[in-house]
Design a protein around this motif. Structure first.
Motif, PDB file in Angstrom:
ATOM      1  N   ASP A 163       0.825  -1.207   0.000  1.00  0.00           N
ATOM      2  CA  ASP A 163       0.000   0.000   0.000  1.00  0.00           C
ATOM      3  C   ASP A 163       0.861   1.261   0.000  1.00  0.00           C
ATOM      4  N   ALA A 164       1.998   1.217   0.690  1.00  0.00           N
ATOM      5  CA  ALA A 164       2.904   2.363   0.722  1.00  0.00           C
ATOM      6  C   ALA A 164       3.523   2.597  -0.656  1.00  0.00           C
ATOM      7  N   VAL A 165       3.916   1.535  -1.340  1.00  0.00           N
ATOM      8  CA  VAL A 165       4.450   1.682  -2.698  1.00  0.00           C
ATOM      9  C   VAL A 165       3.380   2.298  -3.602  1.00  0.00           C
ATOM     10  N   LEU A 166       2.163   1.813  -3.496  1.00  0.00           N
ATOM     11  CA  LEU A 166       1.058   2.361  -4.297  1.00  0.00           C
ATOM     12  C   LEU A 166       0.800   3.831  -3.966  1.00  0.00           C
ATOM     13  N   ARG A 167       0.847   4.165  -2.684  1.00  0.00           N
ATOM     14  CA  ARG A 167       0.625   5.548  -2.254  1.00  0.00           C
ATOM     15  C   ARG A 167       1.702   6.467  -2.846  1.00  0.00           C
ATOM     16  N   GLY A 168       2.949   6.032  -2.790  1.00  0.00           N
ATOM     17  CA  GLY A 168       4.024   6.824  -3.369  1.00  0.00           C
ATOM     18  C   GLY A 168       3.882   6.964  -4.875  1.00  0.00           C
ATOM     19  N   ALA A 169       3.526   5.871  -5.532  1.00  0.00           N
ATOM     20  CA  ALA A 169       3.419   5.875  -6.995  1.00  0.00           C
ATOM     21  C   ALA A 169       2.262   6.728  -7.493  1.00  0.00           C
TER      22      ALA A 169
ATOM     23  N   HIS B  10       1.260   9.552  -5.992  1.00  0.00           N
ATOM     24  CA  HIS B  10       1.405  10.870  -5.369  1.00  0.00           C
ATOM     25  C   HIS B  10       0.817  11.954  -6.285  1.00  0.00           C
ATOM     26  N   ALA B  11       0.255  12.968  -5.693  1.00  0.00           N
ATOM     27  CA  ALA B  11      -0.397  14.043  -6.455  1.00  0.00           C
ATOM     28  C   ALA B  11       0.539  14.747  -7.433  1.00  0.00           C
TER      29      ALA B  11
ATOM     30  N   VAL C 150       1.276   9.168 -15.094  1.00  0.00           N
ATOM     31  CA  VAL C 150       1.607   7.762 -14.881  1.00  0.00           C
ATOM     32  C   VAL C 150       0.370   7.040 -14.360  1.00  0.00           C
ATOM     33  N   GLU C 151       0.008   6.001 -15.067  1.00  0.00           N
ATOM     34  CA  GLU C 151      -1.071   5.125 -14.618  1.00  0.00           C
ATOM     35  C   GLU C 151      -0.424   3.985 -13.842  1.00  0.00           C
ATOM     36  N   VAL C 152      -0.873   3.760 -12.627  1.00  0.00           N
ATOM     37  CA  VAL C 152      -0.323   2.711 -11.783  1.00  0.00           C
ATOM     38  C   VAL C 152      -1.268   1.511 -11.815  1.00  0.00           C
ATOM     39  N   ARG C 153      -0.689   0.360 -12.103  1.00  0.00           N
ATOM     40  CA  ARG C 153      -1.462  -0.883 -12.116  1.00  0.00           C
ATOM     41  C   ARG C 153      -0.830  -1.855 -11.132  1.00  0.00           C
ATOM     42  N   TYR C 154      -1.624  -2.329 -10.188  1.00  0.00           N
ATOM     43  CA  TYR C 154      -1.151  -3.333  -9.239  1.00  0.00           C
ATOM     44  C   TYR C 154      -1.736  -4.687  -9.612  1.00  0.00           C
TER      45      TYR C 154
ATOM     46  N   ALA D  45       7.779   9.129 -10.336  1.00  0.00           N
ATOM     47  CA  ALA D  45       8.280  10.460 -10.713  1.00  0.00           C
ATOM     48  C   ALA D  45       9.304  10.359 -11.830  1.00  0.00           C
ATOM     49  N   GLY D  46      10.180   9.363 -11.756  1.00  0.00           N
ATOM     50  CA  GLY D  46      11.168   9.178 -12.807  1.00  0.00           C
ATOM     51  C   GLY D  46      10.511   8.855 -14.136  1.00  0.00           C
TER      52      GLY D  46
END
Length: 155
Positions: free
Chosen positions: A22-28, A30-31, A36-40, A148-149
């Motif tokens: 959940d922390a990795v997802l929260r960072g990824a 970030h506002a 970037v679309e995040v897919r878990y 971010a990168g």
């Protein structure tokens, strides 16, 4: 601006490993990260089609008997050859929740990633020993760093 895809494939069988995921997802997500679309995907649900659609990947695993989780190994077994020639150079990162030292787990994943010719964007993050609340912050920073990168075309 077109969106890039950050895939997170993480084994999270416990409360602590779910907190890391959940922390990795929260960072990824970030506002400040805009395109970037995040897919878990859990490792047993993820497959080659997910990797083929990704611009970067974060892998997460527990240390199981000095090795990666069986679930992450299964993901690699099903995905390795279908993505081998198509995703060389894929930016990647790894975090390991290790009760011991994580060395065997790290070595095993690094061996597969080397074979895939993916590119490490930072050394693997090994969260070892007894649980520490600081692990959550480190995992969040990892997610933010990759997103971010990717958002800024650093990799």
């Amino acid at each position: 601006m077109s969106s890039k895809v950050l895939l997170i494939v993480a084994h999270a069988p416990s409360d602590n490993t779910r907190a890391l995921r959940d922390a990795v997802l929260r960072g990824a997500t970030h506002a400040d990260v805009e395109a970037v679309e995040v897919r878990y995907r859990a490792p047993l649900e993820a497959g080659p089609e997910d990797v083929l659609g990704a611009d970067a990947i974060i892998l997460g695993t527990t240390e199981n008997l000095g090795y990666m989780s069986g679930a992450l190994k299964d993901f690699f077994d099903r995905s390795y050859y279908p993505v081998l020639e198509l995703k060389q150079g894929l930016p990647c990162a790894l975090y390991i929740r290790a009760g011991m030292d994580g060395t065997g787990t790290r070595r095993a994943v690094e061996s597969i990633v080397t074979g895939l010719r993916w590119n490490w964007v930072q050394p693997p993050l090994t969260l070892k020993g007894d649980w520490q609340e600081g692990f959550v912050q480190q995992a969040e920073e990892l997610g933010l760093y990759l997103a971010a990168g990717l958002d800024n075309s650093v990799f």
